[in-house]
Design a protein around this motif. Structure first.
Motif, short mmCIF file in Angstrom:
data_model
loop_
_atom_site.label_atom_id
_atom_site.label_comp_id
_atom_site.label_asym_id
_atom_site.label_seq_id
_atom_site.Cartn_x
_atom_site.Cartn_y
_atom_site.Cartn_z
N LEU A 1 0.82 -1.20 0.00
CA LEU A 1 0.00 0.00 0.00
C LEU A 1 0.86 1.26 0.00
O LEU A 1 0.57 2.23 -0.71
N TYR A 2 1.93 1.25 0.79
CA TYR A 2 2.82 2.41 0.88
C TYR A 2 3.40 2.76 -0.49
O TYR A 2 3.30 3.90 -0.96
N TRP A 3 4.00 1.76 -1.14
CA TRP A 3 4.69 2.04 -2.41
C TRP A 3 3.71 2.24 -3.56
O TRP A 3 4.03 2.92 -4.55
N ALA A 4 2.51 1.67 -3.45
CA ALA A 4 1.50 1.92 -4.47
C ALA A 4 1.10 3.40 -4.46
O ALA A 4 1.05 4.05 -5.51
N LEU A 5 0.83 3.93 -3.26
CA LEU A 5 0.44 5.34 -3.14
C LEU A 5 1.61 6.27 -3.46
O LEU A 5 1.44 7.31 -4.10
N TRP A 6 2.80 5.87 -3.04
CA TRP A 6 4.02 6.63 -3.39
C TRP A 6 4.14 6.75 -4.91
O TRP A 6 4.48 7.82 -5.43
N GLY B 1 1.76 2.36 -13.76
CA GLY B 1 1.74 0.91 -13.87
C GLY B 1 2.24 0.25 -12.60
O GLY B 1 1.75 -0.81 -12.19
N TYR B 2 3.24 0.89 -11.96
CA TYR B 2 3.79 0.35 -10.71
C TYR B 2 2.73 0.37 -9.60
O TYR B 2 2.66 -0.55 -8.78
N PHE B 3 1.90 1.42 -9.58
CA PHE B 3 0.79 1.44 -8.61
C PHE B 3 -0.05 0.18 -8.73
O PHE B 3 -0.34 -0.49 -7.74
N PHE B 4 -0.46 -0.14 -9.96
CA PHE B 4 -1.34 -1.28 -10.15
C PHE B 4 -0.64 -2.60 -9.82
O PHE B 4 -1.27 -3.52 -9.28
N LEU B 5 0.66 -2.71 -10.13
CA LEU B 5 1.40 -3.93 -9.77
C LEU B 5 1.39 -4.14 -8.26
O LEU B 5 1.13 -5.25 -7.78
N ARG B 6 1.66 -3.07 -7.51
CA ARG B 6 1.73 -3.20 -6.05
C ARG B 6 0.34 -3.38 -5.44
O ARG B 6 0.14 -4.22 -4.54
N TYR B 7 -0.63 -2.63 -5.92
CA TYR B 7 -1.97 -2.71 -5.33
C TYR B 7 -2.63 -4.04 -5.67
O TYR B 7 -3.32 -4.64 -4.82
N ASN B 8 -2.42 -4.54 -6.87
CA ASN B 8 -2.99 -5.83 -7.24
C ASN B 8 -2.37 -6.97 -6.44
O ASN B 8 -3.04 -7.95 -6.10
N GLU B 9 -1.07 -6.85 -6.13
CA GLU B 9 -0.42 -7.88 -5.31
C GLU B 9 -0.96 -7.82 -3.88
O GLU B 9 -1.15 -8.85 -3.24
N TYR B 10 -1.22 -6.61 -3.39
CA TYR B 10 -1.87 -6.47 -2.08
C TYR B 10 -3.20 -7.22 -2.08
O TYR B 10 -3.50 -8.01 -1.16
#
Length: 379
Positions: free
Chosen positions: A328-333, A349-358
């Protein structure tokens, strides 16, 4: 712009004075990080001469400027200076990435760096300037994500991380994790993009859903009463260096710009997430055996085999839950960087990678944590 700075260069200079490192040279110069190396070189030389007066009379031919690395936040340069025919010194000039002041608290970094350096971590601070700092040069190679998975290195990282977490940094010890995440959420939820495709992608994000996820996870992790430590918070391979000397290898932690008081399990879970590299191949996340090896050397560096199964399980559950907070931290970052950073990186794209993994990991982690908390009487 939908976001505001969290530090100011003049305030950083004041921070240097207040924290007893007024003997550190400072310069009001700014160096344009976007310049190609040949054009950058004279500016770096000018900066070095401004900071270190004993180099003022040296000819430009006495300076060699090389790129060490160019990540998605900073640019690192190695400057080798031939002071006379027999003596050469090397330093590292770190140029802050453009607009990183929107996500990084430089006062906090400068306050910590003095104490971490005294404890044997990172490079010594030699000087500060308007958009960067100068540090001693570490003669070592930067690790890669596969390096971190090697059992011998993983054990050493764990031992060093325990020592890092034992360093006391003066000032408030209030954990910053959720404070920072809520700040990021507030800034990320009101962005506007000139690029229509970026705006279209951004508009697919439900910030109500993301906000609920943050609150739900905070409520869960609060039940752990996890130890609060001064955490690195960005222990990816690029911030680990290894000197492979024939006599004795030495591991270095570098770049403390995201460092703050936080939760032990968050720092470990965030590190495990970095096994995936920037490609975010989360199939590389450490399995239970690899995690147990890390936990044993973290909890009891001298007697890793004596760590109890109960302590292993407790730290596994704690880390597993805070690992979600890292996503969540790095997605919002990444959303803030997508708006603010001129660096050519697909932050959206990095937001979606991190948030989807969450979202992929959430159900299993929550179920495991709630079961453990119920059995231990904490839930």
């Amino acid at each position: 712009m939908g976001a505001e700075k969290i530090w100011d260069a003049k305030e950083v200079a004041e921070e240097v004075r207040e924290n007893g490192i007024s003997d550190i040279p400072s310069s009001s110069l700014t160096v344009d990080i976007s310049l190609p190396l040949p054009q950058l070189k004279p500016h770096i030389i000018g900066l070095c001469k401004d900071l270190f007066k004993n180099w003022l009379q040296l000819d430009e031919s006495c300076f060699l400027v090389e790129t060490v690395s160019g990540g998605i936040t900073n640019l690192l340069l190695k400057v080798s200076v031939r002071e006379d025919n027999a003596h050469e010194v090397s330093i590292t000039v770190r140029l802050y990435g453009p607009n990183t002041e929107y996500v990084i608290d430089r006062q906090r970094e400068l306050q910590a760096i003095k104490y971490l350096s005294a404890a044997g971590f990172g490079a010594r601070l030699l000087g500060v300037f308007e958009n960067g700092m100068v540090q001693s040069f570490i003669d070592a190679r930067t690790l890669s994500p596969p390096d971190m998975r090697k059992p011998k290195l993983a054990a050493e990282i764990a031992r060093q991380l325990r020592k890092f977490h034992q360093v006391q940094i003066p000032g408030s010890q209030e954990p910053q994790l959720w404070i920072d995440i809520f700040k990021f959420l507030e800034k990320a939820s009101v962005l506007k993009f000139e690029d229509s495709e970026k705006q279209r992608m951004y508009d697919t994000i439900s910030f109500e859903e993301v906000g609920n996820a943050v609150v739900e996870l905070k409520d869960l992790t609060d039940l752990f009463n996890a130890p609060v430590v001064f955490a690195h918070n960005d222990l990816l391979s690029g911030n680990l260096m290894l000197n492979e000397d024939e006599v004795a290898e030495k591991l270095y932690f570098i770049d403390f710009e995201y460092g703050s008081y936080s939760y032990r399990g968050y720092d470990i879970g965030n590190h495990f997430n970095e096994y995936a590299g920037f490609d975010c191949d989360y199939s590389l996340y450490p399995d239970k055996d690899a995690q147990d090896l890390f936990f044993r050397h973290y909890l009891q560096p001298d007697k890793p085999q004596e760590v109890s199964d109960e302590d292993l399980k407790a730290l596994f559950i704690e880390t597993d839950s805070y690992m979600l907070a890292s996503h969540l931290y790095w997605a919002l970052w990444a959303l803030i960087q997508a708006k603010m950073s001129p660096i050519d990186f697909n932050y959206l794209g990095y937001f979606f990678l991190r948030y989807n993994e969450y979202k992929r990991r959430k159900e299993g982690c929550f179920s495991l944590a709630r079961s453990y908390l119920a059995q231990s009487g904490s839930g």
